[in-house]
Design an enzyme around this catalytic site. Sequence first.
Site, PDB file in Angstrom:
ATOM      1  N   LYS A  59       0.836  -1.208   0.000  1.00  0.00           N
ATOM      2  CA  LYS A  59       0.000   0.000   0.000  1.00  0.00           C
ATOM      3  C   LYS A  59       0.874   1.262   0.000  1.00  0.00           C
ATOM      4  O   LYS A  59       0.610   2.216  -0.731  1.00  0.00           O
ATOM      5  CB  LYS A  59      -0.933  -0.014   1.218  1.00  0.00           C
ATOM      6  CG  LYS A  59      -2.051  -1.056   1.092  1.00  0.00           C
ATOM      7  CD  LYS A  59      -2.831  -1.283   2.380  1.00  0.00           C
ATOM      8  CE  LYS A  59      -3.839  -2.424   2.168  1.00  0.00           C
ATOM      9  NZ  LYS A  59      -4.623  -2.753   3.378  1.00  0.00           N
ATOM     10  N   GLN A 103      -4.594  -1.665   9.667  1.00  0.00           N
ATOM     11  CA  GLN A 103      -4.538  -2.982   9.041  1.00  0.00           C
ATOM     12  C   GLN A 103      -5.099  -4.053   9.979  1.00  0.00           C
ATOM     13  O   GLN A 103      -4.751  -4.094  11.157  1.00  0.00           O
ATOM     14  CB  GLN A 103      -3.077  -3.305   8.647  1.00  0.00           C
ATOM     15  CG  GLN A 103      -2.916  -4.567   7.837  1.00  0.00           C
ATOM     16  CD  GLN A 103      -3.536  -4.494   6.436  1.00  0.00           C
ATOM     17  OE1 GLN A 103      -3.704  -3.415   5.867  1.00  0.00           O
ATOM     18  NE2 GLN A 103      -3.897  -5.626   5.886  1.00  0.00           N
ATOM     19  N   ASP A 126     -10.797   2.783   4.004  1.00  0.00           N
ATOM     20  CA  ASP A 126     -11.060   1.341   3.880  1.00  0.00           C
ATOM     21  C   ASP A 126     -12.545   1.080   3.628  1.00  0.00           C
ATOM     22  O   ASP A 126     -12.921   0.000   3.162  1.00  0.00           O
ATOM     23  CB  ASP A 126     -10.657   0.608   5.175  1.00  0.00           C
ATOM     24  CG  ASP A 126      -9.382  -0.206   5.023  1.00  0.00           C
ATOM     25  OD1 ASP A 126      -9.084  -0.624   3.886  1.00  0.00           O
ATOM     26  OD2 ASP A 126      -8.719  -0.419   6.046  1.00  0.00           O
TER      27      ASP A 126
HETATM   28  N1  GUN Z   1      -6.861  -7.000   6.184  1.00  0.00           N
HETATM   29  C1  GUN Z   1      -7.167  -7.710   5.072  1.00  0.00           C
HETATM   30  N2  GUN Z   1      -7.666  -6.900   4.127  1.00  0.00           N
HETATM   31  C2  GUN Z   1      -7.685  -5.651   4.646  1.00  0.00           C
HETATM   32  C3  GUN Z   1      -8.077  -4.390   4.135  1.00  0.00           C
HETATM   33  O1  GUN Z   1      -8.542  -4.238   3.004  1.00  0.00           O
HETATM   34  N3  GUN Z   1      -7.919  -3.336   4.992  1.00  0.00           N
HETATM   35  C4  GUN Z   1      -7.423  -3.475   6.249  1.00  0.00           C
HETATM   36  N4  GUN Z   1      -7.334  -2.385   7.013  1.00  0.00           N
HETATM   37  N5  GUN Z   1      -7.052  -4.634   6.745  1.00  0.00           N
HETATM   38  C5  GUN Z   1      -7.186  -5.720   5.942  1.00  0.00           C
END
Ligand code: GUN
Length: 295
Positions: A59, A103, A126
Site C-alpha cells: 500500500k 490494518q 477502507d
Molecule cells: N486486512 C485484510 N484486508 C484488509 C483491508 O482491506 N484493509 C485493512 N485495514 N485490513 C485488511
Amino acid sequence: MKTATGTFLLLDGKAASEALREEIAHSTIGVKEKLGRAPHLAAVLVGEDGASKTYVASKVKACESVGFRSSLVKRPAEITEAELLEVVQQLNADPEVDGFIVQLPLPKHINEQRITLAIHPEKDVDGFHPVSLGRMVLGLPGYLPATPNGIVELLRYYGVATSGKHCVVVGRSHIVGSPMSILMSRNTEPGNCTVTLAHSRTADLPSITRQADILIVAIGKPGFITADMVKEGAVVVDVGIHRISDATRSKGYRIVGDVDFTSVAPKCSAITPVPGGVGPMTVTSLLLNTLKATR
Ligand code: GUN
C-alpha cells in the site's frame, strides 16, 4: 490464455491496476495544485504479522507510484486498546492526513469493531465504518470497501457483462462477501446481477456455485473451489491468498487462492490469477478512496 483443455481470459489485476494508477497519477497533479501538497494516506500496522506487513508495504509503495504521500505508523503487538484509540484520534485530528487505515487483523486483546468505529467517517478510506457501509447500501456517494470495489473495477476494465447475470458470492465477511453482494446487485454497471450469498452453512454448496454466471470466492480456504463446482463458461473471481509450503520453490512456498486454478480455469470464460488478480485491485481501490478523501 490457451491451455490443453480450454481457452479463457485472464483477468489481470496488475494490468488493470497500472491503467487505473496512471489515471490516478494524472488526477494527483491537479489535487497537488489545489491543496498545495500531495494526497496523504496513513497506515497503522500493529504487531509483526507477516501477511499484514506485506500488504501494508504494498500500500505504501502504491502511494509512491501515483505521487501520494504515505505514512506508516508501526506499533508493537502489546499496545493497549486505549493507546491504539489514541493513535486513531491523532490521525482523525491531523489536517495533513486525508485518509488512513488500520490494518486487520488486530491482536486478540483489541476489539476491532471499537477501533473501526473510532475512525472518522471522512477519513475511512477502507470503507469499513458503519457510515461508509450505510452510504453504500443506500447508493449515496462515499467510500466503497477496497476489495469489493476493486473487483467491480476489474470487471469494468475487462468489459465483463454483469446485467441480468446470476452472481454467486461465497463468503459473508464484513470486508468482502457481504459488501460484494450489495455492489453486484446495485442498479449500476457493473452490477444489476441476481445475487446469491453463500457461506459456511449453505446446504449443498456445489449445486449453488454451479448456477453462477459470475462466481466470487472469499471463503479463506486454499483450493476450496474445484472444477466440479463451476459451470462451463463462468467468470471466476478469486479473493483468497494463501502461502502453501512447497519445497520445489526457492522461497519454500507458493501462493494459491481459494480456487483450484489449474482444474477450474479451463472451464471458465474468464478468471483472476492468484497472485496478480484481486490483490493489486484492492490497493488501487484504496488509492481511489484516498483521492476521494482530498475532495
Ligand atoms: N486486512 C485484510 N484486508 C484488509 C483491508 O482491506 N484493509 C485493512 N485495514 N485490513 C485488511
